[in-house]
Design a protein around this motif. Sequence first.
Motif, PDB file in Angstrom:
ATOM      1  N   UNK A 187       6.796   6.362 -12.169  1.00 18.04           N
ATOM      2  CA  UNK A 187       7.644   5.774 -10.931  1.00 18.04           C
ATOM      3  C   UNK A 187       7.118   4.402 -10.404  1.00 18.04           C
ATOM      4  N   UNK A 188       7.510   3.400  -9.599  1.00 20.22           N
ATOM      5  CA  UNK A 188       7.584   2.059  -9.742  1.00 20.22           C
ATOM      6  C   UNK A 188       6.540   2.307  -7.999  1.00 20.22           C
ATOM      7  N   UNK A 189       5.920   1.633  -8.309  1.00 24.74           N
ATOM      8  CA  UNK A 189       4.613   1.285  -7.474  1.00 24.74           C
ATOM      9  C   UNK A 189       4.342  -0.806  -7.034  1.00 24.74           C
ATOM     10  N   UNK A 190       5.312  -0.726  -5.635  1.00 22.56           N
ATOM     11  CA  UNK A 190       5.028  -2.395  -5.170  1.00 22.56           C
ATOM     12  C   UNK A 190       4.107  -2.222  -4.430  1.00 22.56           C
ATOM     13  N   UNK A 191       3.435  -3.466  -4.029  1.00 24.59           N
ATOM     14  CA  UNK A 191       2.742  -4.165  -2.985  1.00 24.59           C
ATOM     15  C   UNK A 191       3.021  -3.541  -1.925  1.00 24.59           C
ATOM     16  N   UNK A 216       0.497   1.385   2.753  1.00 21.19           N
ATOM     17  CA  UNK A 216      -0.294   2.833   2.764  1.00 21.19           C
ATOM     18  C   UNK A 216      -2.181   2.268   3.277  1.00 21.19           C
ATOM     19  N   UNK A 217      -2.869   1.053   3.023  1.00 24.38           N
ATOM     20  CA  UNK A 217      -3.328   0.657   3.683  1.00 24.38           C
ATOM     21  C   UNK A 217      -4.091   0.620   5.067  1.00 24.38           C
ATOM     22  N   UNK A 218      -2.581  -0.368   5.569  1.00 24.98           N
ATOM     23  CA  UNK A 218      -2.352   0.099   6.674  1.00 24.98           C
ATOM     24  C   UNK A 218      -2.561   1.787   7.927  1.00 24.98           C
ATOM     25  N   UNK A 223       3.662   2.573   8.663  1.00 23.28           N
ATOM     26  CA  UNK A 223       4.554   3.950   7.941  1.00 23.28           C
ATOM     27  C   UNK A 223       6.150   2.674   8.110  1.00 23.28           C
ATOM     28  N   UNK A 224       6.801   2.022   9.221  1.00 26.68           N
ATOM     29  CA  UNK A 224       7.382   1.532   9.523  1.00 26.68           C
ATOM     30  C   UNK A 224       7.309  -0.168   8.245  1.00 26.68           C
ATOM     31  N   UNK A 225       6.185  -0.874   7.633  1.00 21.30           N
ATOM     32  CA  UNK A 225       6.581  -1.421   7.162  1.00 21.30           C
ATOM     33  C   UNK A 225       7.540  -0.544   5.502  1.00 21.30           C
ATOM     34  N   UNK A 226       6.289   0.236   4.911  1.00 19.69           N
ATOM     35  CA  UNK A 226       6.668   1.375   4.246  1.00 19.69           C
ATOM     36  C   UNK A 226       8.646   1.215   3.765  1.00 19.69           C
TER      37      UNK A 226
END
Length: 297
Positions: free
Chosen positions: A267-271, A277-279, A134-137
């Motif tokens: 909408x833009x979907x970034x890496x 999301x995976x984390x 969540x923090x990285x997002x």
Amino acid sequence: MGKLIENKWFLLLIIALTWGSSFILIKKSLLVFTPYEIGAIRVGVSGLLMAYIGIPALRKMSKKVLFWVILAGFFGNFFPMFLFPLAQTQVSSSLAGILDSLVPVFVLTFGFLFFGIRSRWIQFIGAIIGFIGAGSLMYFSEANREESQLFYAFLVVLATACYAVNALIIKEKLQDIPSLQLSSAVFSVWMVPSFIILVLSGFFQNFEASTPTYEALGYLGILTIMGTAVAMILYYKLIQNTSPVFASTVTYLLPLVAVIWGLLDGERFTIWYMVGGILILIGIYLIGKNKKPKLLS
């Protein structure tokens, strides 16, 4: 149909589809209405529709039960309904949907801190990984761009924490109340404050009859009936039939639905969406490893 309603996997799928679609419906409603109007309409209209069942149910409750119903309603049916549209004035529906998957992380954390639910070390590792995701997002995604603010992404996180408190209260304090009566009661309680907010927001004075307004009202109607009233009844039933942790695993599917709608809407979907999301999903998986939580003695 009765057997399907009792099937936990069917309930999980329906809730994921309805709640996963809520973020794009909020986005479309925001084209015309303010966050306060959206939240107030969702709760107020749901309460109005369910008052026939909710008010008689409230009258039969003891003061102690009523206290927990009011508290559960605030955290699960009232406050988050304003937080999400406020957040989505600055963050995309996809990002909001992914961050919403933090609910099981908070269920584990608050369950241990406030309800004495023992957890294994692997679950705490899962919670840490979820928070890192969540923090990285929040830091690397669009929520950190100059034209946006990290604060608005945090509002989504706050809303997920509220949902976790709600789930724990329902399971620990309101287990014996049928889901339809319980959801009707909590919406009935918070209906009046919601309509007061709606009046103060200037909704009735500023309402303009136009095609965009009616389109937004249509999106808001679907959001209110399906994404709020119906989904909440099913969610309460799922919690009571299983556990707060299992019910919160709806967040495995919810981000996928939200992201698909976001991509369809351009909408833009970034890496970083994928990494974060995976984390979070890895964290949720590790949290779900414990099957028999025990109360601390």
